[in-house]
Design a protein around this motif. Structure first.
Motif, PDB file in Angstrom:
ATOM      1  N   ILE A   1       0.921  -1.138   0.244  1.00  0.00           N
ATOM      2  CA  ILE A   1      -0.063   0.098   0.055  1.00  0.00           C
ATOM      3  C   ILE A   1       0.722   1.299  -0.033  1.00  0.00           C
ATOM      4  O   ILE A   1       0.430   2.279  -0.230  1.00  0.00           O
ATOM      5  CB  ILE A   1      -1.020  -0.146   1.100  1.00  0.00           C
ATOM      6  CG1 ILE A   1      -0.215   0.101   2.492  1.00  0.00           C
ATOM      7  CG2 ILE A   1      -2.142  -1.118   0.853  1.00  0.00           C
ATOM      8  CD1 ILE A   1      -0.968  -0.002   3.753  1.00  0.00           C
ATOM      9  N   ALA A   2       2.287   1.201   0.344  1.00  0.00           N
ATOM     10  CA  ALA A   2       2.932   2.142   0.214  1.00  0.00           C
ATOM     11  C   ALA A   2       3.027   2.941  -1.401  1.00  0.00           C
ATOM     12  O   ALA A   2       3.077   2.038  -1.943  1.00  0.00           O
ATOM     13  CB  ALA A   2       4.264   2.029   0.885  1.00  0.00           C
ATOM     14  N   ALA A   3       3.394   4.173  -1.256  1.00  0.00           N
ATOM     15  CA  ALA A   3       3.603   4.723  -2.424  1.00  0.00           C
ATOM     16  C   ALA A   3       4.853   4.340  -3.067  1.00  0.00           C
ATOM     17  O   ALA A   3       5.693   3.770  -2.517  1.00  0.00           O
ATOM     18  CB  ALA A   3       3.711   6.348  -2.193  1.00  0.00           C
ATOM     19  N   ASN A   4       5.072   4.780  -4.343  1.00  0.00           N
ATOM     20  CA  ASN A   4       6.016   4.454  -5.201  1.00  0.00           C
ATOM     21  C   ASN A   4       7.249   5.073  -4.523  1.00  0.00           C
ATOM     22  O   ASN A   4       8.324   4.654  -4.490  1.00  0.00           O
ATOM     23  CB  ASN A   4       6.118   4.892  -6.572  1.00  0.00           C
ATOM     24  CG  ASN A   4       5.024   4.192  -7.245  1.00  0.00           C
ATOM     25  OD1 ASN A   4       4.575   2.919  -6.804  1.00  0.00           O
ATOM     26  ND2 ASN A   4       4.567   4.622  -8.475  1.00  0.00           N
ATOM     27  N   TRP A   5       7.057   6.279  -3.879  1.00  0.00           N
ATOM     28  CA  TRP A   5       8.280   6.885  -3.170  1.00  0.00           C
ATOM     29  C   TRP A   5       8.711   6.092  -2.130  1.00  0.00           C
ATOM     30  O   TRP A   5       9.832   6.415  -1.815  1.00  0.00           O
ATOM     31  CB  TRP A   5       7.852   8.248  -2.680  1.00  0.00           C
ATOM     32  CG  TRP A   5       7.790   9.327  -3.845  1.00  0.00           C
ATOM     33  CD1 TRP A   5       6.614   9.835  -4.312  1.00  0.00           C
ATOM     34  CD2 TRP A   5       9.000   9.971  -4.500  1.00  0.00           C
ATOM     35  NE1 TRP A   5       7.071  10.749  -5.384  1.00  0.00           N
ATOM     36  CE2 TRP A   5       8.193  10.726  -5.326  1.00  0.00           C
ATOM     37  CE3 TRP A   5      10.341   9.781  -4.406  1.00  0.00           C
ATOM     38  CZ2 TRP A   5       9.227  11.389  -6.317  1.00  0.00           C
ATOM     39  CZ3 TRP A   5      10.998  10.772  -5.136  1.00  0.00           C
ATOM     40  CH2 TRP A   5      10.484  11.531  -6.209  1.00  0.00           C
TER      41      TRP A   5
ATOM     42  N   ILE B   1      15.398  11.837  -0.106  1.00  0.00           N
ATOM     43  CA  ILE B   1      14.087  12.503  -0.845  1.00  0.00           C
ATOM     44  C   ILE B   1      12.723  11.650  -0.863  1.00  0.00           C
ATOM     45  O   ILE B   1      11.684  12.240  -0.929  1.00  0.00           O
ATOM     46  CB  ILE B   1      14.773  12.520  -2.275  1.00  0.00           C
ATOM     47  CG1 ILE B   1      15.889  13.743  -2.252  1.00  0.00           C
ATOM     48  CG2 ILE B   1      13.604  13.101  -3.468  1.00  0.00           C
ATOM     49  CD1 ILE B   1      16.607  13.766  -3.589  1.00  0.00           C
ATOM     50  N   GLY B   2      12.931  10.319  -1.129  1.00  0.00           N
ATOM     51  CA  GLY B   2      11.680   9.586  -1.013  1.00  0.00           C
ATOM     52  C   GLY B   2      11.094   9.717   0.065  1.00  0.00           C
ATOM     53  O   GLY B   2       9.907   9.780   0.203  1.00  0.00           O
ATOM     54  N   LEU B   3      11.838   9.513   1.354  1.00  0.00           N
ATOM     55  CA  LEU B   3      11.284   9.828   2.641  1.00  0.00           C
ATOM     56  C   LEU B   3      10.553  11.085   2.787  1.00  0.00           C
ATOM     57  O   LEU B   3       9.245  11.190   3.297  1.00  0.00           O
ATOM     58  CB  LEU B   3      12.196   9.484   3.933  1.00  0.00           C
ATOM     59  CG  LEU B   3      11.824   9.521   5.349  1.00  0.00           C
ATOM     60  CD1 LEU B   3      10.581   8.410   5.456  1.00  0.00           C
ATOM     61  CD2 LEU B   3      12.806   9.456   6.373  1.00  0.00           C
ATOM     62  N   VAL B   4      11.059  12.084   2.509  1.00  0.00           N
ATOM     63  CA  VAL B   4      10.508  13.451   2.320  1.00  0.00           C
ATOM     64  C   VAL B   4       9.048  13.500   1.797  1.00  0.00           C
ATOM     65  O   VAL B   4       8.002  13.969   1.992  1.00  0.00           O
ATOM     66  CB  VAL B   4      11.481  14.611   1.887  1.00  0.00           C
ATOM     67  CG1 VAL B   4      10.681  15.888   1.634  1.00  0.00           C
ATOM     68  CG2 VAL B   4      12.486  14.641   2.912  1.00  0.00           C
ATOM     69  N   GLU B   5       9.069  12.785   0.581  1.00  0.00           N
ATOM     70  CA  GLU B   5       8.074  12.969  -0.576  1.00  0.00           C
ATOM     71  C   GLU B   5       6.703  11.767   0.258  1.00  0.00           C
ATOM     72  O   GLU B   5       5.698  12.356   0.114  1.00  0.00           O
ATOM     73  CB  GLU B   5       8.198  12.433  -1.970  1.00  0.00           C
ATOM     74  CG  GLU B   5       9.029  13.249  -2.727  1.00  0.00           C
ATOM     75  CD  GLU B   5       8.246  14.583  -3.002  1.00  0.00           C
ATOM     76  OE1 GLU B   5       6.837  14.488  -3.177  1.00  0.00           O
ATOM     77  OE2 GLU B   5       8.831  15.670  -2.954  1.00  0.00           O
TER      78      GLU B   5
END
Length: 156
Positions: A80-84, A144-148
């Motif tokens: 369910i997590a986003a691609n980021w 960057i992924g975590l921030v998004e």
């Protein structure tokens, strides 16, 4: 497209794991000693220094297990997590490769340094540098992924 990204991600992690294993068990050792591996190991044993391939085997094994686990997790329809989040977790795995490499390669490189007073640490580092640079870039990708992920509102 998602399956292509997963395959690329799994291959990237596996390549880093295998590259690191070959570095710590052979390439960096021979570059630092400036001798073939057999001669290097013989000199190290004569000097009562340890040489082991266990670090490389464990490093490669952990990398492949992490790659397969990551690939399985992010390829599930119920992920369910986003691609980021998938990108951030991939980046974290690659980023942690550098400290793991340093930890697992320390014994062999320390033995080279203790055996050969004129060892070429610069030659070994030149071979290791791509692993460290890749891990540094991956750390930025993970951040960057975590921030998004944190910026986006939850769909719940």
């Amino acid at each position: 497209m998602r399956s292509g990204v997963v395959i690329f991600g799994v291959l990237g992690i596996c390549l880093q794991a295998l590259f690191g294993a070959f570095l710590m068990n052979d390439w960096a050792v021979t570059a630092a000693s400036e001798l073939p591996l057999e001669e290097t190991v013989a000199e190290m044993r004569r000097a009562e220094q340890n040489y082991s391939k266990n670090g490389g085997i464990v490093f490669a094994s952990l990398g492949v297990v992490l790659a397969m686990g990551w690939g399985f997790l992010v390829s599930q329809r119920r992920f369910i997590a986003a691609n980021w989040a998938a990108l951030a977790s991939w980046g974290a795995i690659i980023a942690l490769g550098a400290p793991a490499y340093f930890f697992f390669s320390f014994a062999n490189m320390n033995s080279v340094g203790d055996t050969f007073y004129d060892w070429n640490s610069d030659a070994a580092f030149a071979l290791e540098e791509p692993l460290y640079v890749t891990s540094g870039i991956a750390a930025l990708i993970a951040v960057i992924g975590l921030v998004e992920v944190l910026r986006r509102p939850s769909s719940n």
